[in-house]
Design a protein around this motif. Structure first.
Motif, PDB file in Angstrom:
ATOM      1  N   VAL A 245      -2.694 -22.954  29.476  1.00  0.00           N
ATOM      2  CA  VAL A 245      -1.997 -23.807  30.443  1.00  0.00           C
ATOM      3  C   VAL A 245      -1.332 -24.936  29.660  1.00  0.00           C
ATOM      4  N   ARG A 246      -0.035 -24.869  29.532  1.00  0.00           N
ATOM      5  CA  ARG A 246       0.726 -25.860  28.777  1.00  0.00           C
ATOM      6  C   ARG A 246       1.452 -26.846  29.689  1.00  0.00           C
ATOM      7  N   ARG A 247       1.590 -26.510  30.953  1.00  0.00           N
ATOM      8  CA  ARG A 247       2.259 -27.396  31.909  1.00  0.00           C
ATOM      9  C   ARG A 247       1.533 -27.280  33.250  1.00  0.00           C
ATOM     10  N   LYS A 248       1.162 -28.408  33.843  1.00  0.00           N
ATOM     11  CA  LYS A 248       0.376 -28.387  35.076  1.00  0.00           C
ATOM     12  C   LYS A 248       1.217 -28.592  36.326  1.00  0.00           C
ATOM     13  N   THR A 249       2.458 -29.008  36.167  1.00  0.00           N
ATOM     14  CA  THR A 249       3.386 -29.085  37.294  1.00  0.00           C
ATOM     15  C   THR A 249       4.736 -28.548  36.830  1.00  0.00           C
ATOM     16  N   TYR A 250       5.424 -27.863  37.716  1.00  0.00           N
ATOM     17  CA  TYR A 250       6.754 -27.388  37.356  1.00  0.00           C
ATOM     18  C   TYR A 250       7.569 -27.121  38.609  1.00  0.00           C
ATOM     19  N   PHE A 251       8.881 -26.980  38.381  1.00  0.00           N
ATOM     20  CA  PHE A 251       9.854 -26.811  39.455  1.00  0.00           C
ATOM     21  C   PHE A 251      10.654 -25.541  39.187  1.00  0.00           C
ATOM     22  N   THR A 252      10.864 -24.717  40.206  1.00  0.00           N
ATOM     23  CA  THR A 252      11.694 -23.522  40.081  1.00  0.00           C
ATOM     24  C   THR A 252      12.697 -23.491  41.234  1.00  0.00           C
ATOM     25  N   ALA A 253      13.781 -22.757  41.035  1.00  0.00           N
ATOM     26  CA  ALA A 253      14.811 -22.643  42.064  1.00  0.00           C
ATOM     27  C   ALA A 253      15.523 -21.316  41.915  1.00  0.00           C
ATOM     28  N   GLY A 254      16.151 -20.865  43.001  1.00  0.00           N
ATOM     29  CA  GLY A 254      16.883 -19.612  42.948  1.00  0.00           C
ATOM     30  C   GLY A 254      17.861 -19.490  44.096  1.00  0.00           C
ATOM     31  N   ILE A 255      18.779 -18.529  43.958  1.00  0.00           N
ATOM     32  CA  ILE A 255      19.755 -18.230  45.006  1.00  0.00           C
ATOM     33  C   ILE A 255      19.815 -16.721  45.189  1.00  0.00           C
ATOM     34  N   GLY A 256      20.314 -16.285  46.336  1.00  0.00           N
ATOM     35  CA  GLY A 256      20.433 -14.858  46.591  1.00  0.00           C
ATOM     36  C   GLY A 256      21.521 -14.554  47.597  1.00  0.00           C
ATOM     37  N   VAL A 257      22.052 -13.337  47.496  1.00  0.00           N
ATOM     38  CA  VAL A 257      23.083 -12.859  48.412  1.00  0.00           C
ATOM     39  C   VAL A 257      22.796 -11.393  48.724  1.00  0.00           C
ATOM     40  N   THR A 258      22.936 -10.991  49.981  1.00  0.00           N
ATOM     41  CA  THR A 258      22.865  -9.576  50.337  1.00  0.00           C
ATOM     42  C   THR A 258      24.104  -9.208  51.147  1.00  0.00           C
ATOM     43  N   TRP A 259      24.509  -7.934  50.997  1.00  0.00           N
ATOM     44  CA  TRP A 259      25.651  -7.408  51.736  1.00  0.00           C
ATOM     45  C   TRP A 259      25.209  -6.168  52.491  1.00  0.00           C
ATOM     46  N   THR A 260      25.456  -6.122  53.792  1.00  0.00           N
ATOM     47  CA  THR A 260      25.178  -4.929  54.590  1.00  0.00           C
ATOM     48  C   THR A 260      26.374  -3.989  54.477  1.00  0.00           C
ATOM     49  N   LEU A 261      26.127  -2.779  53.974  1.00  0.00           N
ATOM     50  CA  LEU A 261      27.198  -1.816  53.738  1.00  0.00           C
ATOM     51  C   LEU A 261      27.290  -0.760  54.833  1.00  0.00           C
ATOM     52  N   ALA A 262      26.189  -0.505  55.530  1.00  0.00           N
ATOM     53  CA  ALA A 262      26.181   0.477  56.626  1.00  0.00           C
ATOM     54  C   ALA A 262      25.106   0.077  57.620  1.00  0.00           C
ATOM     55  N   GLN A 263      25.329   0.385  58.891  1.00  0.00           N
ATOM     56  CA  GLN A 263      24.354   0.064  59.925  1.00  0.00           C
ATOM     57  C   GLN A 263      24.519   1.010  61.095  1.00  0.00           C
ATOM     58  N   SER A 264      23.456   1.103  61.917  1.00  0.00           N
ATOM     59  CA  SER A 264      23.482   1.993  63.065  1.00  0.00           C
ATOM     60  C   SER A 264      24.299   1.381  64.198  1.00  0.00           C
ATOM     61  N   SER A 265      24.782   2.233  65.078  1.00  0.00           N
ATOM     62  CA  SER A 265      25.480   1.743  66.270  1.00  0.00           C
ATOM     63  C   SER A 265      24.493   1.315  67.341  1.00  0.00           C
ATOM     64  N   GLU A 266      23.255   1.808  67.260  1.00  0.00           N
ATOM     65  CA  GLU A 266      22.223   1.428  68.232  1.00  0.00           C
ATOM     66  C   GLU A 266      21.737   0.016  67.929  1.00  0.00           C
ATOM     67  N   MET A 267      21.649  -0.811  68.957  1.00  0.00           N
ATOM     68  CA  MET A 267      21.191  -2.179  68.805  1.00  0.00           C
ATOM     69  C   MET A 267      19.839  -2.357  69.488  1.00  0.00           C
ATOM     70  N   VAL A 268      18.976  -3.172  68.897  1.00  0.00           N
ATOM     71  CA  VAL A 268      17.663  -3.463  69.479  1.00  0.00           C
ATOM     72  C   VAL A 268      17.450  -4.970  69.511  1.00  0.00           C
ATOM     73  N   GLU A 269      16.661  -5.431  70.454  1.00  0.00           N
ATOM     74  CA  GLU A 269      16.388  -6.856  70.570  1.00  0.00           C
ATOM     75  C   GLU A 269      15.309  -7.252  69.582  1.00  0.00           C
TER      76      GLU A 269
END
Length: 273
Positions: A245-269
């Motif tokens: 254990v060399r560091r007892k506190t630390y900070f991390t961060a990240g980003i993300g993106v998703t793209w829907t390429l296909a989907q059903s015509s049926e919709m659900v609640e």
């Protein structure tokens, strides 16, 4: 990797009931800065492309929120699937672990019992208690059981609060606990690996620190974007005195993106994704 999974599985926050496709297929990419392991003073930048798939049964849903099953008739309690992962670490590339065995990739999965503690009248704000318990498996010529962990969490979600319409904000905090076997895998130092600046050490199980995570996300048509930041403290952890254990506190961060390429015509609640 664990932070990325938290990001991908927990970042899409609960919302009001709405219609969504029965199934969706797509792709995404996430980027984050992560330590080699909790307590390491060395970090790496990760870029992770991944496929995206969602399917919504009446009783089982799999999407950006993870996998959730409705096993009993209650709008206050859910039984969900919790997952996590730890990336491999080459000990020759980590100063604290030089000369020791490499850390193999690890996956974690198990149930999470989630309680809805409070929700505003307009359903824009919600407070949940999540109780995930996961078994960890080292990926080394198959799957090898490596121990268990428990990480109770308070999760506060906001929809359209102080931001342009469509943005969601989530705050998550809580402690983590791991058994002796899992802590030993990361933090014990056997006699054969001991040296002047790295004495032998035997890790015990118990409390392993506290985490705070904040996230924002929004969907623009078929594109979803999000970002997270996490602060982690190991002060008071059962393995706090480990020479690894060399560091007892630390900070991390990240980003993300998703793209829907296909989907059903049926919709659900859908009322909670």
């Amino acid at each position: 990797m664990k932070a990325l999974l938290l990001f991908l599985l927990l970042l899409a926050l609960p919302a009001q009931a709405e219609l969504k496709p029965r199934w969706e297929l797509g792709m995404g990419v996430a980027a984050a800065t992560l330590p080699d392991y909790r307590g390491s003073d060395e970090a790496n930048e990760m870029l992770l492309p991944f496929p995206y798939a969602a399917y919504r049964f009446d009783w089982l849903k799999a999407d950006r929120n993870g996998v959730r099953a409705t096993l009993f008739d209650s709008d206050k309690v859910e039984l969900n699937l919790s997952a996590g992962a730890t990336p491999p670490v080459k000990s020759k590339n980590n100063q604290a672990r030089q000369g020791m065995s490499d850390l193999k990739p690890m996956i974690e999965f198990g149930p999470s019992l989630d309680f809805k503690l409070w929700q505003s009248d307009n359903q824009d704000t919600r407070l949940d208690l999540r109780l995930p318990a996961r078994a960890a498996f080292e990926l080394r010529e198959g799957m090898h059981y490596s121990g268990w962990l428990f990480s109770p969490r308070l999760n506060l979600d906001f929809l359209n609060v102080g931001l342009p319409e469509g943005w969601r904000v989530g705050l998550v905090t809580g402690p983590t606990f791991q058994d002796k076997h899992l802590n030993a895998y990361f933090y014990s130092v056997d006699e054969q690996y001991a040296r002047a600046d790295r004495p032998a050490y035997s890790a015990s199980g118990g409390y392993t620190g506290w985490q705070f995570l904040g996230a924002v996300s929004r969907k623009f048509g078929k594109t979803w974007v999000g970002a997270y930041a996490r602060w982690d403290t190991l002060k008071g952890a059962a393995f706090e005195d480990s020479p690894l254990v060399r560091r007892k506190t630390y900070f991390t961060a990240g980003i993300g993106v998703t793209w829907t390429l296909a989907q059903s015509s049926e919709m659900v609640e859908v009322g909670d994704d």
